[in-house]
Design a protein around this motif. Structure first.
Motif, PDB file in Angstrom:
ATOM      1  N   GLN A  37       0.857  -1.187   0.000  1.00  0.00           N
ATOM      2  CA  GLN A  37       0.000   0.000   0.000  1.00  0.00           C
ATOM      3  C   GLN A  37       0.891   1.234   0.000  1.00  0.00           C
ATOM      4  OE1 GLN A  37      -2.724  -1.537   3.394  1.00  0.00           O
ATOM      5  NE2 GLN A  37      -4.071  -0.279   2.107  1.00  0.00           N
ATOM      6  N   THR A  38       1.363   1.588  -1.184  1.00  0.00           N
ATOM      7  CA  THR A  38       2.370   2.642  -1.304  1.00  0.00           C
ATOM      8  C   THR A  38       1.927   3.814  -2.185  1.00  0.00           C
ATOM      9  OG1 THR A  38       3.374   1.453  -3.161  1.00  0.00           O
ATOM     10  CG2 THR A  38       4.251   1.005  -0.958  1.00  0.00           C
ATOM     11  N   SER A  39       0.726   3.746  -2.745  1.00  0.00           N
ATOM     12  CA  SER A  39       0.290   4.797  -3.679  1.00  0.00           C
ATOM     13  C   SER A  39      -0.062   6.084  -2.946  1.00  0.00           C
ATOM     14  CB  SER A  39      -0.917   4.319  -4.485  1.00  0.00           C
ATOM     15  OG  SER A  39      -0.573   3.220  -5.293  1.00  0.00           O
ATOM     16  N   ARG A  40      -0.057   7.167  -3.691  1.00  0.00           N
ATOM     17  CA  ARG A  40      -0.405   8.481  -3.156  1.00  0.00           C
ATOM     18  C   ARG A  40      -1.726   8.958  -3.762  1.00  0.00           C
ATOM     19  NH1 ARG A  40       5.482  11.588  -3.371  1.00  0.00           N
ATOM     20  NH2 ARG A  40       6.588  10.119  -1.978  1.00  0.00           N
ATOM     21  N   PRO A  41      -2.396   9.910  -3.111  1.00  0.00           N
ATOM     22  CA  PRO A  41      -3.690  10.393  -3.617  1.00  0.00           C
ATOM     23  C   PRO A  41      -3.638  10.902  -5.059  1.00  0.00           C
ATOM     24  CG  PRO A  41      -3.392  11.092  -1.355  1.00  0.00           C
ATOM     25  CD  PRO A  41      -2.094  10.464  -1.773  1.00  0.00           C
ATOM     26  N   ALA A  42      -2.470  11.426  -5.482  1.00  0.00           N
ATOM     27  CA  ALA A  42      -2.360  11.926  -6.858  1.00  0.00           C
ATOM     28  C   ALA A  42      -2.689  10.835  -7.867  1.00  0.00           C
ATOM     29  CB  ALA A  42      -0.958  12.475  -7.110  1.00  0.00           C
ATOM     30  N   GLU A  43      -2.411   9.576  -7.506  1.00  0.00           N
ATOM     31  CA  GLU A  43      -2.727   8.468  -8.413  1.00  0.00           C
ATOM     32  C   GLU A  43      -4.225   8.375  -8.656  1.00  0.00           C
ATOM     33  OE1 GLU A  43      -0.775   4.365  -8.229  1.00  0.00           O
ATOM     34  OE2 GLU A  43      -2.747   4.021  -7.309  1.00  0.00           O
ATOM     35  N   LEU A  44      -5.004   8.509  -7.581  1.00  0.00           N
ATOM     36  CA  LEU A  44      -6.466   8.497  -7.731  1.00  0.00           C
ATOM     37  C   LEU A  44      -6.930   9.662  -8.594  1.00  0.00           C
ATOM     38  CD1 LEU A  44      -7.803   7.597  -4.160  1.00  0.00           C
ATOM     39  CD2 LEU A  44      -7.611   6.109  -6.155  1.00  0.00           C
ATOM     40  N   PHE A  45      -6.304  10.808  -8.419  1.00  0.00           N
ATOM     41  CA  PHE A  45      -6.668  11.992  -9.195  1.00  0.00           C
ATOM     42  C   PHE A  45      -6.557  11.696 -10.686  1.00  0.00           C
ATOM     43  CE2 PHE A  45      -5.372  15.727 -11.593  1.00  0.00           C
ATOM     44  CZ  PHE A  45      -6.362  16.647 -11.259  1.00  0.00           C
ATOM     45  N   TRP A  46      -5.442  11.131 -11.115  1.00  0.00           N
ATOM     46  CA  TRP A  46      -5.224  10.894 -12.539  1.00  0.00           C
ATOM     47  C   TRP A  46      -6.111   9.779 -13.075  1.00  0.00           C
ATOM     48  CZ3 TRP A  46      -3.303  14.448 -15.352  1.00  0.00           C
ATOM     49  CH2 TRP A  46      -2.345  15.321 -14.838  1.00  0.00           C
ATOM     50  N   ALA A 247     -13.091   1.483  -3.462  1.00  0.00           N
ATOM     51  CA  ALA A 247     -12.075   0.760  -2.699  1.00  0.00           C
ATOM     52  C   ALA A 247     -11.185  -0.097  -3.593  1.00  0.00           C
ATOM     53  CB  ALA A 247     -12.741  -0.112  -1.631  1.00  0.00           C
ATOM     54  N   ASP A 248     -11.671  -0.461  -4.794  1.00  0.00           N
ATOM     55  CA  ASP A 248     -10.860  -1.261  -5.713  1.00  0.00           C
ATOM     56  C   ASP A 248      -9.553  -0.536  -6.046  1.00  0.00           C
ATOM     57  OD1 ASP A 248     -13.153  -2.725  -5.644  1.00  0.00           O
ATOM     58  OD2 ASP A 248     -13.708  -2.390  -7.735  1.00  0.00           O
ATOM     59  N   LEU A 249      -9.623   0.779  -6.127  1.00  0.00           N
ATOM     60  CA  LEU A 249      -8.441   1.597  -6.425  1.00  0.00           C
ATOM     61  C   LEU A 249      -7.824   2.168  -5.157  1.00  0.00           C
ATOM     62  CD1 LEU A 249     -10.049   3.393  -9.476  1.00  0.00           C
ATOM     63  CD2 LEU A 249      -8.424   1.516  -9.542  1.00  0.00           C
ATOM     64  N   GLY A 250      -8.665   2.453  -4.163  1.00  0.00           N
ATOM     65  CA  GLY A 250      -8.157   3.011  -2.911  1.00  0.00           C
ATOM     66  C   GLY A 250      -7.366   2.025  -2.084  1.00  0.00           C
ATOM     67  N   ARG A 251      -7.478   0.715  -2.368  1.00  0.00           N
ATOM     68  CA  ARG A 251      -6.772  -0.291  -1.570  1.00  0.00           C
ATOM     69  C   ARG A 251      -5.262  -0.148  -1.656  1.00  0.00           C
ATOM     70  NH1 ARG A 251      -7.048  -5.845  -5.159  1.00  0.00           N
ATOM     71  NH2 ARG A 251      -6.542  -6.752  -3.148  1.00  0.00           N
ATOM     72  N   TYR A 252      -4.763   0.505  -2.704  1.00  0.00           N
ATOM     73  CA  TYR A 252      -3.322   0.671  -2.854  1.00  0.00           C
ATOM     74  C   TYR A 252      -2.784   1.921  -2.163  1.00  0.00           C
ATOM     75  CZ  TYR A 252      -3.339  -3.123  -6.213  1.00  0.00           C
ATOM     76  OH  TYR A 252      -3.469  -4.353  -6.796  1.00  0.00           O
TER      77      TYR A 252
END
Length: 481
Positions: A37-46, A247-252
């Motif tokens: 679980q290393t992703s940042r919120p910017a990933e969700l933005f894009w 949550a499918d994308l937020g899990r990371y």
């Protein structure tokens, strides 16, 4: 010993660079370890920005106006509907961050190991529907490009090879991105946004030059009830349709990322392109009341110089692909939640086979299937919204999840509850659905709520209120059951 779900095999050692990016993700629905679980919120933005840049969002703005609202009212409805509904997507992504698992897998803790099958099946049907619509519309974009280039009207029946090839290419591109997995999906969505987002802006620029600004300036304001309808139209067609993918994308997402940033990234990522599209679509509808919202692939090019038709259709195809990438990735995980024992990439392939069959049926067996098909998907919005209401209330108490119990479909699971069902959540869900559908019956079909397009809001309020009054999640604050 638990009954484990597919995809639980240990991952090979992390590769680096391009090899790592192209390595097929074998994580299924099992909760991720914190090390992944290393992703940042910017990933969700894009990701959400890419999924909503489609030029085909313009008709949404025209639907919002519906000959009643002025530009500023339509812009307000679009902003509240899009940003507000995707804020809900962001809230559900927090559950993914907490539990490291997909939305409908986490939903087992809410509805019970067996009770969760109901919401899961609804979610899959909804995603299959939209994926079929995406594929078919992409085919029509390719056929329209062929028509422009050859000067001959191409249809699925007189251009069979082009039609079949277009479907296969669209689904193959989806398989590459969604099948390989999360890391490629996140990177592809970001870079594709730069390219096709720029192309979309260019097309919009030409469209706006054709706007009748005097008609826009003189448009009269509509009633407040029409603004409410507009908000509901945008919310139901955007964020609420994507809520069970949060949550499918937020899990990371890294546990260090604040919940507020996850909500903001989702709401802003989707909200920015949607507000632009709704605004531009409303300008078109006000200045051109004859605009055909049911056939944007033919009506929008009429607003462009002839040489811009092909770039528009390319932008339309790309926008559909970017949206489909997210949908198929999400629905593959949802399919695994039903208990199908296979690798995640195989689940993605199954999803695409269904899309292929649905597309062929639509293209060759029906002359006008859109209205009935979209109506079916719209019906599914009611049970999806009821799920959102229950799930959000569940999150108020449930800040952690039992990983083993999420994968255990036996009576030994903590989430077995009574006969495999959490009856408080299930009853709240079912009653919420009934509360939404009751407005379709005679006597209520002409009620204020129905006329103003608010049955979905009734569903949301009823399902969430009932579950809240019943006590919500069966666990102590900060600790799972």
């Amino acid at each position: 010993m638990t009954v484990s779900e597919p995809g639980a095999a240990p991952l090979p050692e992390q590769a680096t660079g391009l090899r790592s990016l192209l390595q097929v993700e074998d994580r299924g629905i099992e909760p991720l370890p914190l090390s992944e679980q290393t992703s940042r919120p910017a990933e969700l933005f894009w990701i959400w920005l890419a999924g909503n840049i489609s030029i085909l969002g313009l008709p949404l703005g025209a639907w919002v106006v519906a000959g009643v609202l002025n530009f500023w009212q339509a812009l307000l409805a679009g902003t509240v509907g899009a940003v507000g509904s995707f804020a809900i997507v962001g809230l559900i992504s927090i559950a993914g961050q907490r539990g490291g698992a997909p939305s409908l897998t986490l939903s087992r803790a809410t509805f019970g190991s067996l009770g969760n099958f109901g919401p899961t099946i609804v979610a899959i049907l909804s995603r299959w529907g939209w994926e079929t619509v995406n594929a078919v519309t992409a085919v029509f974009a390719i056929l329209s490009i062929g028509t422009v280039l050859t000067g001959t009207a191409l249809t699925p029946r007189n251009a069979v090879w082009l039609t079949v090839s277009a479907v296969l290419v669209f689904l193959a591109l989806t398989l590459i991105v969604s099948g390989i997995g999360h890391h490629l999906l996140a990177l592809f969505q970001q870079w594709a946004t730069y390219i096709f987002g720029a192309l979309t802006i260019i097309v919009l620029g030409f469209i706006i030059t054709r706007v009748d600004w005097s008609a826009v300036a003189n448009a009269e304001a509509g009633p407040a009830s029409a603004v409410l309808i507009g908000i509901g139209t945008v919310a139901a067609g955007t964020g609420l349709a994507w809520a069970n993918s949060g949550a499918d994308l937020g899990r990371y997402q890294s546990p260090a990322a604040s919940p507020g940033k996850l909500v903001f990234a989702s709401a802003a990522g989707a909200g920015i392109p949607l507000v632009i599209m709704v605004g531009a679509g409303s300008l078109i509808a006000i200045s051109n009341p004859q605009f055909d919202t049911d056939n944007p692939l033919s009506s929008i090019p009429e607003l462009l110089p002839p040489w811009m038709s092909v770039p528009f259709l390319i932008a339309a195809f790309a926008g559909l692909l970017l949206s489909n990438n997210i949908s198929v990735y999400s629905s593959g995980l949802t399919l695994l939640t039903l208990g199908i024992k296979t690798r995640r990439i195989v689940a993605v392939a199954i999803e695409l086979v269904v899309s292929l069959i649905g597309s062929m049926v639509f293209l060759y067996l029906f002359d006008n299937f859109y209205d009935a098909f979209i109506g079916f998907i719209t019906l599914l919005a009611i049970p999806l919204t009821a799920w959102v209401g229950v799930f959000l209330v569940d999150m108020l108490k449930r800040t952690t999840y039992d990983s083993d119990s999420l994968l255990d479909l036996s009576p030994r699971s903590r989430y077995w509850y009574t006969g495999g069902i959490e009856w408080r959540a299930m009853c709240a869900w079912l009653i919420g659905i009934a509360a939404g559908f009751i407005f379709r019956f005679p006597g209520l079909a002409d009620s204020w709520i129905t006329v103003n397009g608010l049955p979905w809001l009734v569903t949301l309020l009823v399902s969430s209120a009932l579950y809240f009054l019943a006590g919500g999640a069966r666990c102590a604050a900060g600790k799972d059951d």
